[in-house]
Motif scaffolding. Structure first.
Motif, PDB file in Angstrom:
ATOM      1  N   VAL A 249       0.850  -1.207   0.000  1.00  0.00           N
ATOM      2  CA  VAL A 249       0.000   0.000   0.000  1.00  0.00           C
ATOM      3  C   VAL A 249       0.883   1.253   0.000  1.00  0.00           C
ATOM      4  N   ILE A 250       1.932   1.258   0.830  1.00  0.00           N
ATOM      5  CA  ILE A 250       2.844   2.412   0.891  1.00  0.00           C
ATOM      6  C   ILE A 250       3.462   2.683  -0.481  1.00  0.00           C
ATOM      7  N   ASN A 251       3.773   1.613  -1.214  1.00  0.00           N
ATOM      8  CA  ASN A 251       4.434   1.771  -2.514  1.00  0.00           C
ATOM      9  C   ASN A 251       3.477   2.015  -3.673  1.00  0.00           C
ATOM     10  N   SER A 252       2.188   1.707  -3.475  1.00  0.00           N
ATOM     11  CA  SER A 252       1.257   1.851  -4.605  1.00  0.00           C
ATOM     12  C   SER A 252       0.222   2.944  -4.380  1.00  0.00           C
ATOM     13  N   ASN A 253      -0.368   2.972  -3.187  1.00  0.00           N
ATOM     14  CA  ASN A 253      -1.470   3.909  -2.975  1.00  0.00           C
ATOM     15  C   ASN A 253      -1.543   4.342  -1.514  1.00  0.00           C
ATOM     16  N   PRO A 254      -0.488   5.023  -1.018  1.00  0.00           N
ATOM     17  CA  PRO A 254      -0.495   5.404   0.402  1.00  0.00           C
ATOM     18  C   PRO A 254      -1.483   6.531   0.668  1.00  0.00           C
ATOM     19  N   ARG A 255      -1.913   6.665   1.918  1.00  0.00           N
ATOM     20  CA  ARG A 255      -2.767   7.802   2.291  1.00  0.00           C
ATOM     21  C   ARG A 255      -1.978   9.099   2.068  1.00  0.00           C
TER      22      ARG A 255
END
Length: 562
Positions: A249-255
């Motif tokens: 998630v951090i590498n693709s679509n983080p908040r």
């Protein structure tokens, strides 16, 4: 440095997993060292899935917690999400509050002020809840020892749900639910979750109750992975699954808040190490220098422009933190030398004006310097407050327990703890702690150890080995980056010390029949003479990919040479 090989695993087990997986002996050895001995265990290790997560209702009191939250929602009650001011606490508060707000508006957050309130649940926080007609407090990453605070809240008709991962005392707080996998009477299958991890199990249970699936919760995993990285919990079992998918998630679509913190990082893919050294210190800096509320504001912000504004303020806090940490470390080192305390078994230092927000970091720096259990005290109101850090395999929490008569309160775990005491008890405590450490620490533990996984020839390093080692990620405690040992090495003649103070070592290394590998040794600049003029040497190192100007090359990251 002591160099120690890890104990060699059972050769039959290595051979069995080698045949089952059709891999080299090195990979099979590394797997058995990590307790992976069957095809099924290897499959779970190399291909973790969200389906591997345990049923959250296996945790003691989870049903009570969910029932109480659903009752609060049905009755339109105000809910307060309370958490500690460090990364684990602020990510946990951000996680639970943003999940609840996705379907219920009456949710507030509260992070105690490090200076006015100190660690854990505070009376000020409970008074705040009373003043704002809040009838339910969900405490995250703290509360397991807050017996009096929970009773104080109960007298005001405020209920508590506690989500903690620290060791409980003999008596549990009288809360509606106490979620802590370290409870003796809790049979949850995995007890190494961080505070944010326990918070995630709570929202997982709520989601199940609301007919949501695990896929609906993936967007929260960037917070969980950040907490796992920062809190230095084992990267095994459930933590490994949560960390792996959280990193995705951090590498693709983080908040937006995490995106704002990492947008200037020039790496294509961030690892858990990057989260430890880039994301975590910045989130921590808010609570250290200003207030943990700023971290929660950043992590719960959905507008990227606003998140970038918050991130730039936090960046400034982080710069201030670095300056303070450097200055106080220097002062502490001078104090140790002035008092002639270099040869003790423990380090205990105190100065009343040291910044409370950085004493934990300073304790870690002093451990790096003298390598022994360390406590750094400062003045906090009428009392002294301290942070403790330990060396590998020495339980500082147990040592504090043995000195409890001198302390007002203390809490923490094996390698890190916090405490307060009255100033008149400082010298007695310092003497008692030194005696406990002297009586209980094995002398070997006072010299840093590098334990390596296997001896290999440089000719064994190839793209397939690197590809398989990458599948061991994410790395962390109990699943550390493999360390290799090689001997009869020579530099190709280009070795040099680099860095502003020539503190690092850069070299090109080969063995008799191998190709040459680039190598970097951080902090090893003073060992340049060992390898110049084709002198043979041995090294312990990790295999690393170096990304420079868009080109990726394999390098040896030297840990030590001799």
């Amino acid at each position: 440095m002591r160099w120690n090989p890890k104990s060699k695993p059972n050769p039959e087990k290595v051979q069995a997993i080698q045949q089952a997986l059709q891999v080299d002996e090195i990979i099979a050895t590394l797997l058995v060292q990590r307790g992976i001995e069957t095809f099924e265990q290897a499959k779970t290790f190399f291909r973790p899935t969200l389906a591997d997560l345990h049923n959250p209702y296996l945790m003691k009191d989870m049903d009570k917690a969910v029932t109480r939250i659903e009752t609060a929602i049905a009755n339109n009650e105000n809910i307060l999400i309370f958490g500690d001011y460090d990364v684990d606490g602020t990510t946990a508060v951000s996680l639970v509050s943003s999940y609840l707000r996705s379907f219920y508006p009456n949710v507030a957050t509260y992070i105690p002020d490090r200076y006015a309130e100190g660690y854990g649940i505070s009376y000020m926080g409970i008074d705040y809840a009373e003043d704002n007609a809040i009838s339910l407090i969900i405490a995250l990453d703290c509360g397991i020892k807050s017996i009096d605070h929970v009773n104080y809240a109960k007298a005001k008709n405020i209920d508590f749900i506690i989500c903690d991962h620290h060791r409980p005392g003999a008596i549990l707080p009288d809360a509606v639910a106490v979620l802590d996998p370290k409870r003796d009477d809790c049979s949850y299958p995995y007890d190494e979750l961080c505070g944010c991890g326990v918070g995630f199990k709570l929202i997982q249970a709520l989601a199940e109750n609301r007919n949501q699936t695990i896929d609906d919760l993936v967007l929260y995993l960037d917070l969980v992975a950040t907490a796992i990285a920062a809190d230095i919990v084992p990267i095994t079992g459930e933590n490994r699954v949560l960390a792996k998918f959280g990193l995705e998630v951090i590498n693709s679509n983080p908040r937006p808040g995490i995106k704002a913190l990492i947008q200037n990082v020039k790496k294509k893919v961030l690892t858990i190490t990057d989260v430890v050294f880039i994301v975590a210190p910045r989130i921590n800096a808010a609570g250290r220098i200003k207030h943990g509320n700023e971290a929660v504001a950043l992590l719960t912000e959905y507008d990227l422009d606003q998140a970038e504004q918050f991130a730039s303020e936090i960046e400034q806090h982080n710069s201030d933190r670095k300056e303070l940490d450097k200055k106080i470390t220097q002062e502490a080192l001078l104090q140790i030398e002035a008092n002639n305390e270099q040869n003790r078994f423990s380090t205990v230092v105190y100065q009343e004006n040291w910044h409370k927000g950085v004493i934990g970091i300073v304790a870690s720096r002093l451990v790096e310097n003298y390598y022994r259990p360390t406590i750094v005290f400062t003045k906090s109101g009428e009392k002294l407050a301290a942070s403790a850090r330990s060396v590998k395999d020495f339980d500082v929490y147990n040592a504090l327990e043995a000195c409890a008569e001198h302390l007002e309160q203390f809490g923490g775990h094996m390698y890190a703890a916090g405490m307060t005491l009255l100033e008149e008890n400082y010298e007695n405590f310092k003497s008692a702690f030194e005696k406990v450490v002297q009586d209980t620490i094995h002398p070997d533990l006072l010299t840093p150890e590098i334990s390596y996984d296997a001896e290999i020839e440089l000719t064994e390093i190839n793209p397939k080995l690197i590809r398989l080692l990458k599948q061991f990620e994410p790395f962390g405690p109990e699943n550390m980056t493999p360390v290799f040992y090689s001997k009869n090495l020579k530099d190709s003649g280009y070795a040099k010390a680099i860095g502003t103070e020539e503190e690092h070592l850069k070299a090109f290394i080969k063995q008799e029949n191998s190709e040459s590998f680039g190598a970097i040794g951080f902090g090893l600049g003073n060992k340049l003479d060992l390898i110049t003029n084709q002198k043979p040497f041995e090294a312990v190192y990790c295999l690393d990919e170096n990304e420079f100007n868009g080109t990726v090359s394999l390098q040896l990251r030297l840990k030590d040479i001799r």
